[in-house]
Write a protein that holds these residues in place. Sequence first.
Motif, short mmCIF file in Angstrom:
data_model
loop_
_atom_site.label_atom_id
_atom_site.label_comp_id
_atom_site.label_asym_id
_atom_site.label_seq_id
_atom_site.Cartn_x
_atom_site.Cartn_y
_atom_site.Cartn_z
N MET A 124 0.84 -1.20 0.00
CA MET A 124 0.00 0.00 0.00
C MET A 124 0.88 1.26 0.00
O MET A 124 1.91 1.31 0.66
N TYR A 125 0.44 2.24 -0.79
CA TYR A 125 1.10 3.54 -0.84
C TYR A 125 0.11 4.61 -0.41
O TYR A 125 -1.11 4.46 -0.62
N LYS A 126 0.65 5.71 0.09
CA LYS A 126 -0.21 6.87 0.30
C LYS A 126 -0.58 7.39 -1.08
O LYS A 126 0.27 7.47 -1.97
N LYS A 127 -1.85 7.72 -1.28
CA LYS A 127 -2.24 8.25 -2.59
C LYS A 127 -1.74 9.68 -2.73
O LYS A 127 -1.94 10.50 -1.83
N ILE A 128 -1.10 9.95 -3.84
CA ILE A 128 -0.72 11.32 -4.15
C ILE A 128 -1.99 12.03 -4.63
O ILE A 128 -2.70 11.50 -5.48
N SER A 129 -2.25 13.19 -4.07
CA SER A 129 -3.50 13.88 -4.42
C SER A 129 -3.23 15.22 -5.09
O SER A 129 -2.41 15.97 -4.58
N PRO A 130 -3.85 15.56 -6.21
CA PRO A 130 -4.82 14.74 -6.91
C PRO A 130 -4.17 13.61 -7.71
O PRO A 130 -4.86 12.70 -8.15
N GLY A 131 -2.88 13.68 -7.96
CA GLY A 131 -2.19 12.55 -8.61
C GLY A 131 -2.72 12.25 -10.00
O GLY A 131 -3.10 11.12 -10.32
N ILE A 132 -2.72 13.27 -10.84
CA ILE A 132 -3.25 13.10 -12.20
C ILE A 132 -2.21 12.38 -13.05
O ILE A 132 -1.03 12.75 -13.04
N SER A 133 -2.64 11.33 -13.78
CA SER A 133 -1.69 10.69 -14.70
C SER A 133 -2.25 10.73 -16.11
O SER A 133 -3.46 10.66 -16.32
N TYR A 134 -1.35 10.89 -17.08
CA TYR A 134 -1.77 11.02 -18.48
C TYR A 134 -1.22 9.85 -19.29
O TYR A 134 -0.02 9.56 -19.24
N ASP A 135 -2.09 9.21 -20.07
CA ASP A 135 -1.62 8.18 -21.01
C ASP A 135 -1.16 8.85 -22.31
O ASP A 135 -0.27 8.35 -23.00
N VAL A 136 -1.83 9.95 -22.67
CA VAL A 136 -1.44 10.72 -23.86
C VAL A 136 -1.17 12.14 -23.38
O VAL A 136 -1.91 12.68 -22.56
N VAL A 137 -0.11 12.73 -23.90
CA VAL A 137 0.29 14.05 -23.39
C VAL A 137 -0.73 15.12 -23.81
O VAL A 137 -1.15 15.17 -24.96
N PRO A 138 -1.20 15.96 -22.87
CA PRO A 138 -2.20 16.96 -23.26
C PRO A 138 -1.60 18.28 -23.76
O PRO A 138 -2.27 19.03 -24.45
N ASN A 139 -0.37 18.58 -23.39
CA ASN A 139 0.23 19.85 -23.79
C ASN A 139 1.75 19.82 -23.53
O ASN A 139 2.25 18.88 -22.91
N LYS A 140 2.44 20.87 -24.01
CA LYS A 140 3.90 20.89 -23.90
C LYS A 140 4.38 21.02 -22.46
O LYS A 140 5.44 20.53 -22.10
N LYS A 141 3.57 21.71 -21.64
CA LYS A 141 4.02 21.89 -20.24
C LYS A 141 4.16 20.53 -19.54
O LYS A 141 5.14 20.29 -18.81
N VAL A 142 3.20 19.65 -19.79
CA VAL A 142 3.27 18.32 -19.17
C VAL A 142 4.54 17.59 -19.62
O VAL A 142 5.24 16.97 -18.82
N ALA A 143 4.87 17.71 -20.90
CA ALA A 143 6.07 17.05 -21.42
C ALA A 143 7.32 17.64 -20.76
O ALA A 143 8.22 16.91 -20.32
N HIS A 144 7.37 18.94 -20.65
CA HIS A 144 8.53 19.60 -20.05
C HIS A 144 8.69 19.20 -18.58
O HIS A 144 9.78 18.87 -18.10
#
Length: 370
Positions: free
Chosen positions: A108-128
């Motif tokens: 068990m891990y503590k959940k990171i909140s909100p802990g958003i994960s992306y399967d496909v990149v939504p924008n350049k900031k996320v990639a950076h």
Amino acid sequence: MTSPDIKSLFDQFNASGTFLEGFPTGSGHIHTTYLIKTSEKNQPDYILQQINQNVFPPVAEMMNNIQKVTRHIRKKREPDSTEEVLEIIETATGKSYYTDPEGNHWRMYKKISPGISYDVVPNKKVAHEAGKAFGQFIGDLHDLPANEIFPVIPDFHSIEMRYENFIRAMQTNPCNRVDEVKKEIDFANARIDEMMVIPRLGKEDKLPLRITHNDTKLNNVLFDENDRAVCVIDLDTVMPGFSLYDFGDTIRTAANTGEEDEADLDKIQFSLPIFKAYSEGFLEKTISFLTPSETQFLTLSSQYMTFIMGIRFLTDYISGDIYYSIRYSKQNLRRCRAQFRLMQCMIDNYRESQDIIRNTVSKLRGGSYL
Ligand code: ADP
Ligand code: GN1
Ligand code: MG
């Protein structure tokens, strides 16, 4: 399989808060992951995982690695840092995982909140941001002695080993699927020699062995609401490896405009702007220690990691889908086709990608590419 009793599993761990509900979450291919919500607003939620023992037989060693790595990184964080470190919740008896009466292992891990994960990149900031997070991860571990980390899956990114497994699967052909995948087999055979460049550099000691993450797909870094990367997760495969693997695997997932299993191959393109954004983030955090041989082969590493995953998905399809979890019958074949298409796009964009790396390295090194 009958559904596990999530509440009684939760009770085995030293968690705070009262169990409210638990349900499957995430899109990882290896473990079975549940999100557990607690009733209290001021208590954390949790991530419970049934560890895939076929993939990770040395469970104790793997959990020990994760303890060491997370403790090491935590010591380096300022107390007021907004970046988080994965936190193992121990069992009531002080262990890092729980073994149920049937012999299944749970953690068990503590959940990171909100802990958003992306399967496909939504924008350049996320990639950076992903580039910075995975680059920082290698930097944080540079002073952790490699012999303290158990090699949980030896040869994990060895193309020689993966190619041998692929040949063996073709020869055995347990599900009579080989005829259906002739085109994919031809693609693999046509590309294999070129992909030997990276292992050859390793054997010639031209690439430094570092402690690397080894599973840096985009959804293994979690984000906050403002698309800032807050936590690198999925630390099961942290082992000695090459920085090229970590760079290449995020490019495989982030610079792909389509899903990992996209059926419409026209939707799969290689995004140069995303490649640039990720490279800039990654290099910002690693330029102080990367050697010229590493920076020179970053571009090729994206092809290498995409190729290796294509081969692994194809091997699993031929073998009868025994390794990766699948949601529908030909998912592994679709994953393979999408990887091979993406690799072709990377080959077509090689020169432009290499220019991006050269320019970024030069800028960060004050004018010198080397
Ligand atoms: P797998 O090896 O199967 O990919 P992961 O450890 O990556 O397993 O977990 C699967 C998914 O569960 C992640 O992609 C993420 O969405 C979610 N997840 C895992 N750990 C956490 C965590 N500590 N906090 C929030 N979400 C998490
Ligand atoms: C698996 O665990 P997950 O889903 O993050 C796999 C990776 C592959 C990936 C392909 C231990 O990663 O090596 O790159 O699927 N993990 C293991 O999407 O085999
Ligand atoms: Mg994962």
